[in-house]
Every structure is written in C-alpha cells, then in structure tokens.
Design a protein around this motif. Sequence first.
Motif, short mmCIF file in Angstrom:
data_model
loop_
_atom_site.label_atom_id
_atom_site.label_comp_id
_atom_site.label_asym_id
_atom_site.label_seq_id
_atom_site.Cartn_x
_atom_site.Cartn_y
_atom_site.Cartn_z
N PRO A 108 0.97 -1.08 0.16
CA PRO A 108 -0.05 -0.25 0.04
C PRO A 108 0.99 1.14 0.08
O PRO A 108 1.78 1.35 0.72
CB PRO A 108 -0.76 -0.17 1.27
N GLY A 109 0.48 2.23 -0.48
CA GLY A 109 1.03 3.52 -0.92
C GLY A 109 1.99 3.58 -2.01
O GLY A 109 2.74 4.78 -2.04
N ARG A 110 2.38 2.67 -2.57
CA ARG A 110 3.37 2.15 -3.64
C ARG A 110 2.47 2.26 -4.87
O ARG A 110 1.53 1.61 -5.13
CB ARG A 110 4.17 1.14 -3.49
N SER A 111 3.03 3.03 -6.10
CA SER A 111 2.38 2.95 -7.40
C SER A 111 2.70 1.70 -8.11
O SER A 111 3.72 1.07 -7.81
CB SER A 111 2.67 4.12 -8.09
N GLU A 112 2.30 1.49 -9.11
CA GLU A 112 2.34 0.45 -10.14
C GLU A 112 3.86 0.66 -10.59
O GLU A 112 4.77 -0.16 -10.57
CB GLU A 112 1.66 0.17 -11.14
N ASP A 113 4.31 1.65 -10.86
CA ASP A 113 5.53 2.18 -11.59
C ASP A 113 6.64 1.96 -10.56
O ASP A 113 7.63 1.44 -10.71
CB ASP A 113 5.40 3.47 -11.99
N ALA A 114 6.29 2.27 -9.15
CA ALA A 114 7.59 2.07 -8.20
C ALA A 114 7.68 0.59 -7.76
O ALA A 114 8.75 0.21 -7.80
CB ALA A 114 6.67 2.95 -6.84
N ILE A 115 6.43 -0.06 -8.15
CA ILE A 115 7.03 -1.51 -7.90
C ILE A 115 7.79 -2.20 -9.06
O ILE A 115 8.59 -2.82 -8.84
CB ILE A 115 5.41 -2.21 -7.72
N ARG A 116 7.37 -1.74 -10.39
CA ARG A 116 8.01 -2.35 -11.43
C ARG A 116 9.44 -1.86 -11.25
O ARG A 116 10.28 -2.67 -11.74
CB ARG A 116 7.12 -1.75 -12.69
#
Length: 197
Positions: A108-116
């Motif tokens: 939670p709190g992380r965007s798809e881009d940040a995870i990628r």
Amino acid sequence: MPLSPSSRRHIDGAKAAMELRERMVRTGKNLAGQDLWTDDELNQCRDHYPDRDAIAQRLPRRSAEAIRHKCNELGLTPVRNQWTGADVMRLRKIYHSATWRELLAAFPGRSEDAIRVAANKRGMRRDRKPYKVTGNTMLDQLRTHCFEKGYTMPDLDFYAKSGKYFQRSEWRRNWFSARIIARAVRELGGEIKAEWE
C-alpha cells in the motif's frame, strides 16, 4: 600553556569559516559567485510548493534544478519511501505470479511504476502470460506455438516478413490476412491442412 598544533588548526579553521560567512553576507553571494537565497525567495518556495511552475515564475533568476534542490533542503518534498529488506523479500516471492491488484494490495502507498522499478532494479521478472485468443483458429494456433517456443510478435514479423502485422495486432481491425498467417506458419516449420468430417 601553548596550544597544540591540532588546536591551533581548529581555531584557524573556525576563524576562516566565520570570515567566509561574513563575506558571503556582505556580498550577498556564495563561494561560486551565485546569489544567496533571500527570505522572500524561501517564502515563495514555502507558499507555492508543490507548484514549481508558479515558483519559477516568481523566481526568474533561479533555475528549475536550484528550485528543486532548495525545496528539498527546506523539507518540502516528500520523503522517498525506501524499500526495506522485508519488502524486497516479499516482492521477490510474489512478483513473478501475482496480479497487479494483488501487488498493489501487498504494498500500500506504492504505485505500479514504483513496484515495477524496484523489481527491475533487482532483476525480478514476471511470468509470461499466453497470448490472448483472437477468435481466428489458425492465428490462435500460430500464436500459441510462438508462446511455447518463446517467440515474440516482432520475431514472428521478422520470420514472416510481414512488416508489423503481428506487432500491431492488425487483426483487431478485422483484417485476418490468411496469406500472412500462412506464410508465418510455413516459416516456423508448420503446415496448413484442411480437415473434413
């Protein structure tokens, strides 16, 4: 009692630093010759952050990079959410097979881009998903074969000499080219045959 050489160096250094600060206040410039930030400029940053365009309009002598750096110094920019060791281990366990909905719920709190980006930096890859069904039997069998062999659609265009027919999914515009599909099948070592009941 005479001062030791290290104490004398410390006092000399402090004196030099004080003289330097006084000179900067007197001239209004730092060592690089750049203008010191005024209280008014700092207040503009505080009042208008995060709208950097508005700040830049009010501070024409400051570059975008200088404004970004000063906002960061003032503590206006959000603190970057660092990945902990536990986060990375959890990501490594589920990244290859979890859906994006599951990944976003797990972090939670992380965007798809940040995870990628975090996964790519650590060499993590997602499982390949089979190509979507098009509704054309011959094309679907060809794409299934490509998936099993690890061929991409650009690879298929290369073998079939079909420009970008497969890359652009031209069949979505109801253009199922039997000629191109048949040539691709032949180039991959297959053959097309009719079956009759």
